[in-house]
Design a protein around this motif. Structure first.
Motif, short mmCIF file in Angstrom:
data_model
loop_
_atom_site.label_atom_id
_atom_site.label_comp_id
_atom_site.label_asym_id
_atom_site.label_seq_id
_atom_site.Cartn_x
_atom_site.Cartn_y
_atom_site.Cartn_z
N LEU A 22 36.66 43.69 37.30
CA LEU A 22 36.91 42.38 36.71
C LEU A 22 38.04 42.45 35.69
CD1 LEU A 22 36.09 39.40 36.32
CD2 LEU A 22 34.44 40.19 34.63
N GLY A 23 38.02 43.49 34.84
CA GLY A 23 39.08 43.64 33.85
C GLY A 23 40.44 43.84 34.47
N PHE A 24 40.51 44.67 35.51
CA PHE A 24 41.79 44.90 36.18
C PHE A 24 42.30 43.62 36.84
CE2 PHE A 24 40.95 49.57 36.14
CZ PHE A 24 42.15 49.94 35.56
N VAL A 25 41.41 42.87 37.46
CA VAL A 25 41.82 41.61 38.09
C VAL A 25 42.32 40.63 37.03
CG1 VAL A 25 41.01 39.61 39.37
CG2 VAL A 25 40.37 41.89 40.13
N LEU A 26 41.62 40.54 35.90
CA LEU A 26 42.06 39.64 34.82
C LEU A 26 43.43 40.05 34.29
CD1 LEU A 26 38.77 39.09 32.80
CD2 LEU A 26 40.02 37.39 34.11
N LEU A 27 43.64 41.34 34.10
CA LEU A 27 44.94 41.81 33.59
C LEU A 27 46.04 41.58 34.63
CD1 LEU A 27 43.81 45.11 31.84
CD2 LEU A 27 44.60 43.01 30.74
N VAL A 148 49.05 35.06 44.85
CA VAL A 148 48.45 36.20 44.14
C VAL A 148 47.57 35.71 43.00
CG1 VAL A 148 48.95 38.22 42.73
CG2 VAL A 148 50.26 37.81 44.80
N ARG A 149 48.06 34.71 42.26
CA ARG A 149 47.27 34.17 41.16
C ARG A 149 45.98 33.53 41.68
NH1 ARG A 149 50.25 30.18 37.13
NH2 ARG A 149 50.45 28.97 39.05
N GLY A 150 46.07 32.77 42.79
CA GLY A 150 44.87 32.17 43.35
C GLY A 150 43.87 33.20 43.82
N VAL A 151 44.35 34.26 44.46
CA VAL A 151 43.47 35.34 44.90
C VAL A 151 42.81 36.01 43.70
CG1 VAL A 151 43.40 37.60 46.01
CG2 VAL A 151 44.69 35.74 47.06
N GLY A 152 43.59 36.18 42.63
CA GLY A 152 43.04 36.78 41.42
C GLY A 152 41.91 35.96 40.84
N TYR A 153 42.10 34.64 40.75
CA TYR A 153 41.04 33.77 40.24
C TYR A 153 39.81 33.82 41.14
CZ TYR A 153 44.39 31.74 36.96
OH TYR A 153 45.29 31.54 35.96
N ALA A 154 40.03 33.85 42.45
CA ALA A 154 38.90 33.91 43.38
C ALA A 154 38.13 35.22 43.22
CB ALA A 154 39.40 33.76 44.82
N LEU A 155 38.87 36.33 43.05
CA LEU A 155 38.20 37.61 42.85
C LEU A 155 37.41 37.64 41.56
CD1 LEU A 155 40.92 40.17 44.04
CD2 LEU A 155 38.74 39.62 45.16
N VAL A 156 37.98 37.04 40.52
CA VAL A 156 37.26 36.98 39.24
C VAL A 156 35.93 36.25 39.42
CG1 VAL A 156 37.28 35.99 36.93
CG2 VAL A 156 39.30 37.18 37.78
N ASP A 241 51.46 42.81 24.24
CA ASP A 241 51.17 42.37 22.88
C ASP A 241 49.67 42.27 22.65
OD1 ASP A 241 50.82 39.01 23.32
OD2 ASP A 241 51.89 40.17 24.83
N ARG A 242 49.24 42.68 21.48
CA ARG A 242 47.81 42.69 21.15
C ARG A 242 47.22 41.29 21.12
NH1 ARG A 242 47.10 47.14 16.26
NH2 ARG A 242 47.80 48.98 17.45
N GLN A 243 48.00 40.31 20.70
CA GLN A 243 47.47 38.94 20.60
C GLN A 243 47.00 38.43 21.95
OE1 GLN A 243 50.32 40.00 19.43
NE2 GLN A 243 50.37 39.62 17.22
N THR A 244 47.60 38.94 23.05
CA THR A 244 47.21 38.52 24.39
C THR A 244 46.15 39.44 24.99
OG1 THR A 244 49.45 37.65 24.73
CG2 THR A 244 48.08 37.93 26.68
N LEU A 245 46.29 40.75 24.75
CA LEU A 245 45.38 41.71 25.37
C LEU A 245 43.99 41.72 24.73
CD1 LEU A 245 47.70 44.80 25.97
CD2 LEU A 245 46.82 43.21 27.66
N LEU A 246 43.93 41.62 23.41
CA LEU A 246 42.64 41.72 22.73
C LEU A 246 41.65 40.64 23.18
CD1 LEU A 246 43.60 42.80 19.10
CD2 LEU A 246 42.58 44.18 20.92
N PRO A 247 42.06 39.36 23.31
CA PRO A 247 41.09 38.37 23.80
C PRO A 247 40.59 38.67 25.21
CG PRO A 247 42.93 37.27 22.72
CD PRO A 247 43.31 38.71 22.85
N VAL A 248 41.48 39.19 26.07
CA VAL A 248 41.06 39.50 27.44
C VAL A 248 40.07 40.66 27.46
CG1 VAL A 248 41.85 40.27 29.70
CG2 VAL A 248 43.21 38.62 28.42
N LEU A 249 40.41 41.75 26.75
CA LEU A 249 39.52 42.90 26.72
C LEU A 249 38.21 42.56 26.01
CD1 LEU A 249 42.14 45.69 25.88
CD2 LEU A 249 41.13 45.16 28.11
N GLY A 250 38.32 41.81 24.92
CA GLY A 250 37.10 41.39 24.24
C GLY A 250 36.24 40.48 25.10
N GLY A 251 36.90 39.63 25.89
CA GLY A 251 36.16 38.76 26.80
C GLY A 251 35.41 39.54 27.86
N VAL A 252 36.03 40.62 28.36
CA VAL A 252 35.36 41.46 29.37
C VAL A 252 34.12 42.10 28.76
CG1 VAL A 252 35.58 43.53 30.79
CG2 VAL A 252 37.46 41.88 30.68
#
Length: 276
Positions: A22-27, A148-156, A241-252
Protein backbone atom coordinates in the motif's frame (compact mmCIF):
# COMPACT_ATOMS: atom_id res chain seq x y z
CA UNK A 1 -1.35 -13.96 21.54
CA UNK A 2 1.33 -16.35 22.84
CA UNK A 3 -1.20 -19.16 22.91
CA UNK A 4 -2.05 -18.57 19.24
CA UNK A 5 1.40 -17.55 18.09
CA UNK A 6 1.09 -19.04 14.59
CA UNK A 7 -2.18 -17.23 13.83
CA UNK A 8 -0.85 -13.99 15.30
CA UNK A 9 2.36 -14.24 13.27
CA UNK A 10 0.41 -14.97 10.08
CA UNK A 11 -1.81 -11.95 10.68
CA UNK A 12 1.19 -9.74 11.44
CA UNK A 13 3.01 -10.88 8.31
CA UNK A 14 -0.03 -10.38 6.12
CA UNK A 15 -0.69 -6.88 7.47
CA UNK A 16 2.97 -5.87 7.15
CA UNK A 17 3.20 -7.01 3.53
CA UNK A 18 -0.11 -5.36 2.71
CA UNK A 19 0.96 -2.06 4.28
CA UNK A 20 4.25 -2.25 2.40
CA UNK A 21 2.48 -2.70 -0.92
CA UNK A 22 0.00 0.00 0.00
CA UNK A 23 2.82 2.41 0.86
CA UNK A 24 4.66 1.75 -2.39
CA UNK A 25 1.48 2.22 -4.41
CA UNK A 26 0.74 5.50 -2.60
CA UNK A 27 4.27 6.77 -3.22
CA UNK A 28 4.09 5.71 -6.86
CA UNK A 29 0.77 7.52 -7.27
CA UNK A 30 2.24 10.58 -5.56
CA UNK A 31 5.17 10.65 -7.98
CA UNK A 32 2.90 10.14 -10.97
CA UNK A 33 0.81 13.10 -9.84
CA UNK A 34 3.95 15.20 -9.44
CA UNK A 35 5.09 14.24 -12.95
CA UNK A 36 1.69 15.11 -14.38
CA UNK A 37 1.70 18.48 -12.61
CA UNK A 38 5.15 19.29 -13.95
CA UNK A 39 4.09 18.28 -17.44
CA UNK A 40 1.02 20.47 -17.20
CA UNK A 41 3.10 23.44 -16.09
CA UNK A 42 5.40 23.10 -19.11
CA UNK A 43 2.96 22.44 -21.94
CA UNK A 44 2.53 25.38 -24.30
CA UNK A 45 0.21 26.05 -27.20
CA UNK A 46 1.95 28.09 -29.91
CA UNK A 47 -0.08 30.08 -32.44
CA UNK A 48 1.91 31.34 -35.44
CA UNK A 49 0.59 34.67 -36.73
CA UNK A 50 0.53 36.13 -40.20
CA UNK A 51 2.21 39.43 -41.04
CA UNK A 52 -1.08 41.38 -41.07
CA UNK A 53 -2.48 39.86 -37.87
CA UNK A 54 -3.80 42.02 -35.02
CA UNK A 55 -1.23 40.88 -32.48
CA UNK A 56 -2.56 42.93 -29.57
CA UNK A 57 -6.16 41.94 -30.18
CA UNK A 58 -5.30 38.24 -30.45
CA UNK A 59 -3.23 38.41 -27.27
CA UNK A 60 -6.12 40.00 -25.39
CA UNK A 61 -8.52 37.35 -26.71
CA UNK A 62 -6.43 34.34 -25.70
CA UNK A 63 -5.71 35.83 -22.26
CA UNK A 64 -9.47 35.86 -21.67
CA UNK A 65 -9.82 32.13 -22.38
CA UNK A 66 -10.56 30.27 -19.10
CA UNK A 67 -8.23 27.40 -19.98
CA UNK A 68 -5.23 29.70 -20.51
CA UNK A 69 -3.21 30.46 -17.38
CA UNK A 70 -0.60 32.63 -19.11
CA UNK A 71 -0.19 34.09 -22.61
CA UNK A 72 2.68 36.07 -24.12
CA UNK A 73 3.39 37.54 -27.53
CA UNK A 74 6.84 36.72 -28.93
CA UNK A 75 7.92 38.78 -31.91
CA UNK A 76 9.75 37.31 -34.88
CA UNK A 77 13.00 38.99 -33.78
CA UNK A 78 12.74 37.41 -30.33
CA UNK A 79 12.11 34.01 -31.88
CA UNK A 80 15.16 34.49 -34.08
CA UNK A 81 17.33 35.29 -31.07
CA UNK A 82 16.06 32.19 -29.26
CA UNK A 83 16.72 29.99 -32.27
CA UNK A 84 20.20 31.49 -32.67
CA UNK A 85 21.09 30.41 -29.15
CA UNK A 86 20.20 26.82 -29.99
CA UNK A 87 21.70 26.89 -33.50
CA UNK A 88 24.34 29.55 -34.33
CA UNK A 89 23.93 28.89 -38.07
CA UNK A 90 20.36 30.24 -37.92
CA UNK A 91 21.59 33.87 -37.89
CA UNK A 92 23.73 33.25 -41.01
CA UNK A 93 20.73 31.75 -42.80
CA UNK A 94 18.54 34.68 -41.73
CA UNK A 95 21.13 37.12 -43.11
CA UNK A 96 20.74 35.50 -46.53
CA UNK A 97 16.98 34.92 -46.77
CA UNK A 98 15.59 37.19 -44.04
CA UNK A 99 13.87 36.28 -40.79
CA UNK A 100 11.65 33.26 -41.55
CA UNK A 101 9.99 33.15 -38.13
CA UNK A 102 6.53 34.70 -37.59
CA UNK A 103 5.22 36.46 -34.53
CA UNK A 104 4.03 33.81 -32.08
CA UNK A 105 1.47 33.64 -29.31
CA UNK A 106 2.61 31.28 -26.56
CA UNK A 107 -0.09 30.08 -24.20
CA UNK A 108 0.26 27.99 -21.05
CA UNK A 109 -2.79 25.95 -20.12
CA UNK A 110 -4.07 25.07 -16.68
CA UNK A 111 -4.34 21.37 -17.56
CA UNK A 112 -2.71 19.30 -20.26
CA UNK A 113 -6.11 18.16 -21.48
CA UNK A 114 -7.02 21.77 -22.21
CA UNK A 115 -4.24 22.15 -24.81
CA UNK A 116 -6.33 20.54 -27.54
CA UNK A 117 -9.34 22.73 -26.66
CA UNK A 118 -7.27 25.93 -26.72
CA UNK A 119 -5.59 24.94 -29.98
CA UNK A 120 -8.97 24.35 -31.62
CA UNK A 121 -10.32 27.67 -30.32
CA UNK A 122 -7.32 29.68 -31.55
CA UNK A 123 -6.78 27.95 -34.86
CA UNK A 124 -9.82 29.50 -36.52
CA UNK A 125 -9.04 33.09 -35.52
CA UNK A 126 -8.21 35.58 -38.29
CA UNK A 127 -4.47 36.13 -38.56
CA UNK A 128 -3.55 32.71 -37.12
CA UNK A 129 -1.75 30.63 -39.75
CA UNK A 130 -1.02 27.52 -37.73
CA UNK A 131 -1.20 26.14 -34.16
CA UNK A 132 1.16 23.68 -32.50
CA UNK A 133 0.80 22.04 -29.09
CA UNK A 134 2.81 18.83 -29.42
CA UNK A 135 -0.13 16.50 -29.91
CA UNK A 136 2.21 13.69 -30.95
CA UNK A 137 3.71 13.36 -27.48
CA UNK A 138 1.39 15.29 -25.16
CA UNK A 139 -1.75 13.22 -25.75
CA UNK A 140 -0.11 9.77 -25.36
CA UNK A 141 1.83 10.92 -22.31
CA UNK A 142 -1.26 12.29 -20.61
CA UNK A 143 -3.23 9.12 -21.34
CA UNK A 144 -0.45 6.94 -19.96
CA UNK A 145 0.02 8.96 -16.79
CA UNK A 146 -3.73 9.16 -16.19
CA UNK A 147 -4.05 5.40 -16.65
CA UNK A 148 -1.19 4.75 -14.23
CA UNK A 149 -2.75 7.09 -11.69
CA UNK A 150 -6.14 5.37 -12.05
CA UNK A 151 -4.56 1.94 -11.61
CA UNK A 152 -2.74 3.23 -8.55
CA UNK A 153 -5.96 4.45 -6.94
CA UNK A 154 -7.66 1.14 -7.74
CA UNK A 155 -4.80 -0.82 -6.19
CA UNK A 156 -4.93 1.34 -3.08
CA UNK A 157 -8.64 0.60 -2.68
CA UNK A 158 -8.18 -3.14 -3.24
CA UNK A 159 -5.28 -3.31 -0.80
CA UNK A 160 -7.31 -1.50 1.85
CA UNK A 161 -10.19 -3.95 1.45
CA UNK A 162 -7.80 -6.91 1.45
CA UNK A 163 -6.12 -5.73 4.65
CA UNK A 164 -9.45 -5.24 6.38
CA UNK A 165 -10.70 -8.69 5.38
CA UNK A 166 -7.41 -10.29 6.48
CA UNK A 167 -7.62 -8.85 9.98
CA UNK A 168 -11.33 -9.74 10.17
CA UNK A 169 -10.62 -13.35 9.31
CA UNK A 170 -7.60 -13.55 11.62
CA UNK A 171 -9.57 -12.26 14.60
CA UNK A 172 -12.47 -14.60 13.84
CA UNK A 173 -10.08 -17.56 13.74
CA UNK A 174 -8.51 -16.45 17.02
CA UNK A 175 -11.91 -16.18 18.67
CA UNK A 176 -13.02 -19.52 17.24
CA UNK A 177 -9.94 -21.21 18.73
CA UNK A 178 -10.99 -19.81 22.11
CA UNK A 179 -14.65 -20.68 21.76
CA UNK A 180 -14.57 -22.95 24.84
CA UNK A 181 -13.12 -20.19 26.99
CA UNK A 182 -15.64 -17.70 25.62
CA UNK A 183 -18.52 -20.10 26.36
CA UNK A 184 -17.33 -20.52 29.96
CA UNK A 185 -16.97 -16.76 30.33
CA UNK A 186 -20.50 -16.23 29.02
CA UNK A 187 -21.87 -18.86 31.47
CA UNK A 188 -20.13 -17.06 34.31
CA UNK A 189 -21.82 -13.82 33.34
CA UNK A 190 -19.04 -12.00 31.50
CA UNK A 191 -20.29 -9.02 29.49
CA UNK A 192 -19.83 -8.69 25.76
CA UNK A 193 -17.36 -5.85 26.18
CA UNK A 194 -15.30 -7.88 28.68
CA UNK A 195 -15.07 -10.78 26.22
CA UNK A 196 -14.30 -8.55 23.26
CA UNK A 197 -11.68 -6.35 24.88
CA UNK A 198 -8.69 -8.77 24.76
CA UNK A 199 -9.32 -9.46 21.06
CA UNK A 200 -9.67 -5.76 20.30
CA UNK A 201 -6.39 -5.05 22.10
CA UNK A 202 -4.76 -7.91 20.17
CA UNK A 203 -5.87 -6.45 16.84
CA UNK A 204 -4.66 -3.01 17.88
CA UNK A 205 -1.25 -4.34 18.93
CA UNK A 206 -0.87 -6.32 15.71
CA UNK A 207 -1.77 -3.20 13.73
CA UNK A 208 0.79 -1.08 15.60
CA UNK A 209 3.59 -3.62 15.16
CA UNK A 210 2.75 -4.14 11.49
CA UNK A 211 2.75 -0.37 10.90
CA UNK A 212 6.13 0.06 12.61
CA UNK A 213 7.73 -2.78 10.65
CA UNK A 214 6.24 -1.59 7.35
CA UNK A 215 7.48 1.97 7.85
CA UNK A 216 10.90 0.75 8.97
CA UNK A 217 11.23 -1.15 5.69
CA UNK A 218 9.41 1.29 3.41
CA UNK A 219 11.19 4.53 4.31
CA UNK A 220 14.86 3.51 3.69
CA UNK A 221 13.88 1.52 0.60
CA UNK A 222 12.10 4.51 -0.93
CA UNK A 223 14.98 6.87 -0.09
CA UNK A 224 17.43 4.48 -1.74
CA UNK A 225 15.25 4.29 -4.84
CA UNK A 226 15.09 8.09 -4.91
CA UNK A 227 18.87 8.26 -4.78
CA UNK A 228 19.16 5.80 -7.67
CA UNK A 229 16.61 7.71 -9.74
CA UNK A 230 18.47 10.99 -9.14
CA UNK A 231 21.66 9.35 -10.38
CA UNK A 232 20.12 7.77 -13.48
CA UNK A 233 17.49 10.39 -14.39
CA UNK A 234 18.03 13.64 -12.47
CA UNK A 235 15.33 15.45 -14.45
CA UNK A 236 12.61 13.12 -13.13
CA UNK A 237 10.54 15.00 -10.50
CA UNK A 238 10.80 12.50 -7.66
CA UNK A 239 9.06 13.52 -4.44
CA UNK A 240 11.68 14.05 -1.71
CA UNK A 241 10.40 16.92 0.44
CA UNK A 242 9.41 16.02 3.99
CA UNK A 243 6.25 18.13 3.89
CA UNK A 244 4.86 15.74 1.26
CA UNK A 245 6.37 12.43 2.38
CA UNK A 246 5.65 12.62 6.12
CA UNK A 247 1.83 12.81 5.74
CA UNK A 248 1.88 9.83 3.35
CA UNK A 249 4.13 7.69 5.55
CA UNK A 250 2.25 8.75 8.66
CA UNK A 251 -1.02 7.92 6.95
CA UNK A 252 0.22 4.41 6.15
CA UNK A 253 1.18 3.85 9.78
CA UNK A 254 -2.09 5.26 11.10
CA UNK A 255 -4.01 3.18 8.60
CA UNK A 256 -2.39 -0.01 9.88
CA UNK A 257 -3.40 0.84 13.44
CA UNK A 258 -6.97 1.75 12.46
CA UNK A 259 -7.42 -1.37 10.36
CA UNK A 260 -6.19 -3.55 13.20
CA UNK A 261 -8.51 -1.83 15.67
CA UNK A 262 -11.62 -1.62 13.47
CA UNK A 263 -11.14 -5.12 12.10
CA UNK A 264 -11.02 -6.53 15.62
CA UNK A 265 -14.10 -4.58 16.69
CA UNK A 266 -16.17 -5.72 13.71
CA UNK A 267 -14.99 -9.33 13.91
CA UNK A 268 -15.66 -9.72 17.63
CA UNK A 269 -19.08 -8.09 17.36
CA UNK A 270 -20.13 -10.35 14.51
CA UNK A 271 -18.78 -13.50 16.16
CA UNK A 272 -20.60 -12.86 19.42
CA UNK A 273 -23.79 -12.13 17.48
CA UNK A 274 -23.47 -15.48 15.75
CA UNK A 275 -23.10 -17.23 19.12
CA UNK A 276 -26.34 -15.69 20.28
Amino acid sequence: MRGNFTATLATLTTMTLTLLMLGFVLLLTLNVNRTLEQLESQVEVAAFLSADADDAGLLKYVQALPQVSEATLVTSDQVLREMTQDSPYTRDAAALVGNPFPDTLRMRVARVGDSRTVAAAVKGLPGVEDVEYGAGYVDPTVKTLTAVRGVGYALVGLLLLGTLFNILNAVRVAMYSRRSEISVMRLLGATRSFIRMPHVIEGLLVGVVAAVIALALLTPTYLELVRRVHELAPVFPVVTDRQTLLPVLGGVGLLGVLIGLLGSIFATRRYLQELE
